[in-house]
Design an enzyme around this catalytic site. Structure first.
Site, short mmCIF file in Angstrom:
data_model
loop_
_atom_site.label_atom_id
_atom_site.label_comp_id
_atom_site.label_asym_id
_atom_site.label_seq_id
_atom_site.Cartn_x
_atom_site.Cartn_y
_atom_site.Cartn_z
N LYS A 124 46.17 40.89 36.38
CA LYS A 124 47.47 40.59 36.98
C LYS A 124 48.55 41.16 36.07
O LYS A 124 48.31 41.33 34.87
CB LYS A 124 47.67 39.07 37.08
CG LYS A 124 48.67 38.66 38.13
CD LYS A 124 48.01 38.54 39.48
CE LYS A 124 49.02 38.36 40.59
NZ LYS A 124 48.32 38.03 41.85
N ASP A 164 52.59 41.64 44.77
CA ASP A 164 52.57 40.17 44.70
C ASP A 164 54.02 39.77 44.98
O ASP A 164 54.77 40.57 45.55
CB ASP A 164 52.06 39.69 43.33
CG ASP A 164 51.67 38.22 43.33
OD1 ASP A 164 50.54 37.91 43.73
OD2 ASP A 164 52.50 37.36 42.94
N1 GLU Z 1 48.67 39.72 44.74
C1 GLU Z 1 47.59 39.53 45.67
C2 GLU Z 1 46.71 38.38 45.20
O1 GLU Z 1 47.22 37.42 44.65
C3 GLU Z 1 46.84 40.81 45.97
C4 GLU Z 1 46.23 41.50 44.81
C5 GLU Z 1 45.64 42.87 45.13
O2 GLU Z 1 45.64 43.28 46.28
O3 GLU Z 1 45.17 43.52 44.18
O4 GLU Z 1 45.53 38.35 45.40
#
Ligand code: GLU
Length: 447
Positions: A124, A164
Site C-alpha cells: 500500500k 484508493d
Molecule cells: N485500493 C484497493 C483496495 O483497497 C485496490 C487495490 C488494487 O487494485 O491494487 O483493495
C-alpha cells in the site's frame, strides 16, 4: 502464539500506530486457534514475520502549485509481504495519511489479495497530499513529482500500485504517464486502474462495488433472502459507493443514503441512474461535498449537515468511505432501526466495538477484506491482460470477478462456520487469507 504477548510487544515497538495495531489484533485474534494447531508456523515465526512489512519507502514530494508556490508533501510505499506474488495494493492521497494508516492498509491487503486466489502479494502507499480544491494541473504536477521517487521501486513483477481514496482514473493516468517517461518502458502492469485503450481493464472502475454487492447477495441468500426491494445505506460518494449503487439498483434494491464529510443525503425514493451518474461529477469537482447532490436533485435528496448514513433506516448498511467510519454508537442506532445485514466495502470501515455489537445482535457482518476484494481482484485480471497484450470483454471480466467473489464467499463460510451453524465472516476471511500466505512462507524458507 499468544496474541496478548505479541500485541504488547508491537505496542511498545510502534507506539501510537492505532490503525495498524487495530488491524493486526483483529487478524491475530481470528487465527489464534488455528495457528496454535500448527507447530510448524510457530517454529518458523510466521506471525512475527507477517506483522512487520518487508520494507517501507518514505520520501519527500516537492511540487509547485498554481500560485507558483512550492509545496512539500510526504510520500510512502509499504511493501508488506510478497509470499504470493509481487506487491499489490492502492495509493491513498488524503491529508490524514501516515505510516500507521498505510501499514494497516498494507497488512489488510495481504489477506485480501490472498483471498482472491490470484498471485498477488500485499502492499500500500500514498501521500498526505489533499486533493480537495486542487486544480487538474496541480494534481498532475503532484502525481509527476510523486512518481519521480517511486518509479524505481515499482513494476509488474515487483510492485504494482493502483487507486484508493483520492486516487482514481485521472490520477492513475498522470502517474502512469510519468512512470513511462522516467522508466522509458511501456510496462503496463506497473500500475492498475488504467483507462481502457492504453492497458486498462474493462470493469475495473465498477469492480469493487459490483464485487461487494455479489458478496452481499450471497450473505442474503444464506438467510433465504433476496436483495430486490431491500433498502441500502452507503457512505461516501466515491468510486466504491458509485459501483455498489449501480449494481444494487440493477438488482432491484433501493439505495436510500449516501454521505460526505459534510453530512448525509437521504434519498427516500431510492437513488436514480441520473443521481448515480452525478456522483462521478461530484468526485471530479474535487469539492468533496455531498450537499451538491441535494442541490442538483432538490425534490429527491435531502441533505442534513453533520449526520452520517447510519442515522438513516435501512435493511443493509455498507460503509464505503474510510476506516473506522462506523462507531459502536452508530452500530447501536442501526440495530435499533432494524438493520439486517452489515457489509464493509471500505477497508476496516467499522470500529472493533461496532463489529462486536453487530455480531452480538446476531446480524451477519461481512468484513472489508472479503467484501471489497473485487477491486484488487480485477486489478489482478488487468495485469493478466497486460501480460497477454490483450483485452477481455466486459462480460468476460465480470464473469471472472463474479466467480472470484463467489469463491471468496465460499471460503469465508468454510473457515467461518460456527458450532451453532451461524457464520463468522470475519474469522472465515482472516483464516482463509492467512492459511494461503502462511503455507507459501513456509514453503519458501526463512527469508
Ligand atoms: N485500493 C484497493 C483496495 O483497497 C485496490 C487495490 C488494487 O487494485 O491494487 O483493495
Amino acid at each position: 502464539m499468544n496474541v496478548q504477548n505479541i500485541m504488547t510487544n508491537l505496542e511498545a515497538k510502534h507506539p501510537g500506530e492505532s490503525e495498524y495495531l487495530q488491524a493486526v489484533r483483529e487478524v491475530l485474534e481470528s487465527i489464534e486457534e488455528v495457528y496454535n494447531q500448527h507447530p510448524e508456523f510457530e517454529k518458523a515465526k510466521i506471525v512475527e514475520r507477517l506483522v512487520e512489512p518487508d520494507r517501507i519507502f518514505k520520501f519527500r514530494v516537492v511540487w509547485v502549485d498554481d500560485k507558483g508556490q512550492v509545496q512539500v508533501n510526504l510520500g510512502y510505499r509499504v511493501q508488506y509481504n510478497a509470499a504470493l506474488g509481487a506487491y499489490k495494493g492502492g495509493l491513498r492521497f488524503h491529508p490524514k495519511v501516515n505510516e500507521s494508516m498505510l501499514k494497516f492498509l498494507g497488512f489488510e491487503q495481504i489477506f485480501k489479495n490472498s483471498l482472491t486466489n490470484l498471485p498477488l502479494g500485499g502492499g500500500k502507499g500514498g501521500s498526505d497530499f489533499d486533493p480537495v480544491g486542487k486544480s487538474d494541473e496541480e494534481i498532475m504536477r503532484f502525481c509527476q513529482a510523486f512518481m519521480y521517487e517511486l518509479w524505481r521501486n515499482i513494476g509488474a513483477d515487483q510492485d504494482s500500485p493502483a487507486g484508493d481514496v483520492g486516487v482514481g482514473g485521472r490520477e492513475i493516468g498522470y502517474l502512469y504517464g510519468a512512470y513511462k517517461k522516467i522508466a522509458r518502458e511501456h510496462s503496463t502492469g506497473a500500475l492498475t486502474g488504467k483507462s481502457y485503450g492504453w492497458g486498462g481493464s474493462l470493469m475495473r472502475p465498477e469492480a469493487t462495488g459490483f464485487g461487494a454487492i455479489y458478496y452481499v447477495v450471497r450473505m442474503l441468500k444464506e438467510k433465504g433472502q433476496d436483495i430486490a426491494g431491500k433498502t441500502i445505506a452507503l457512505s461516501g460518494f466515491g468510486n466504491v459507493a458509485w459501483g455498489a449503487a449501480t449494481k444494487a439498483v440493477e438488482l432491484g434494491a433501493k439505495v436510500v443514503a449516501i454521505s460526505g464529510p459534510d453530512g448525509v443525503c437521504e434519498i427516500p425514493g431510492g437513488i436514480t441512474k441520473e443521481m448515480i451518474d452525478y456522483m462521478l461529477d461530484m468526485r471530479a469537482s474535487n469539492r468533496n461535498k455531498v450537499e451538491d447532490m441535494a442541490t442538483k436533485f432538490p425534490g429527491q435528496a435531502k441533505f442534513t449537515a453533520g449526520k452520517k448514513s447510519w442515522s438513516v433506516k435501512c435493511d443493509i448498511a455498507c460503509p464505503s468511505a474510510f476506516q473506522n467510519e462506523l462507531s459502536e454508537a452508530d452500530a447501536k442506532e442501526l440495530i435499533a432501526n432494524g438493520v439486517q445485514f452489515v457489509a464493509e466495502i471500505s477497508n476496516m470501515g467499522c470500529q472493533a466495538e461496532a463489529i462486536h455489537a453487530i455480531q452480538a445482535a446476531g446480524i451477519p457482518f461481512g468484513p472489508g477484506k472479503a467484501v471489497n476484494a473485487g477491486g484488487v481482484a480485477t486489478s489482478g485480471l488487468e495485469i493478466a491482460q497486460n501480460a497477454q497484450h490483450y483485452n477481455w470483454t466486459a462480460e468476460e471480466v465480470d464473469q471472472k470477478l463474479h466467480k472470484i467473489m463467489n469463491d471468496i464467499y465460499d471460503m469465508c463460510v468454510q473457515y467461518g462456520k460456527q458450532a451453532d451453524g451461524s457464520i463468522n465472516y470475519v474469522k472465515g476471511a482472516n483464516i482463509a487469507g492467512f492459511m494461503r500466505v502462511a503455507n507459501a512462507m513456509l514453503a519458501q524458507g526463512i527469508i
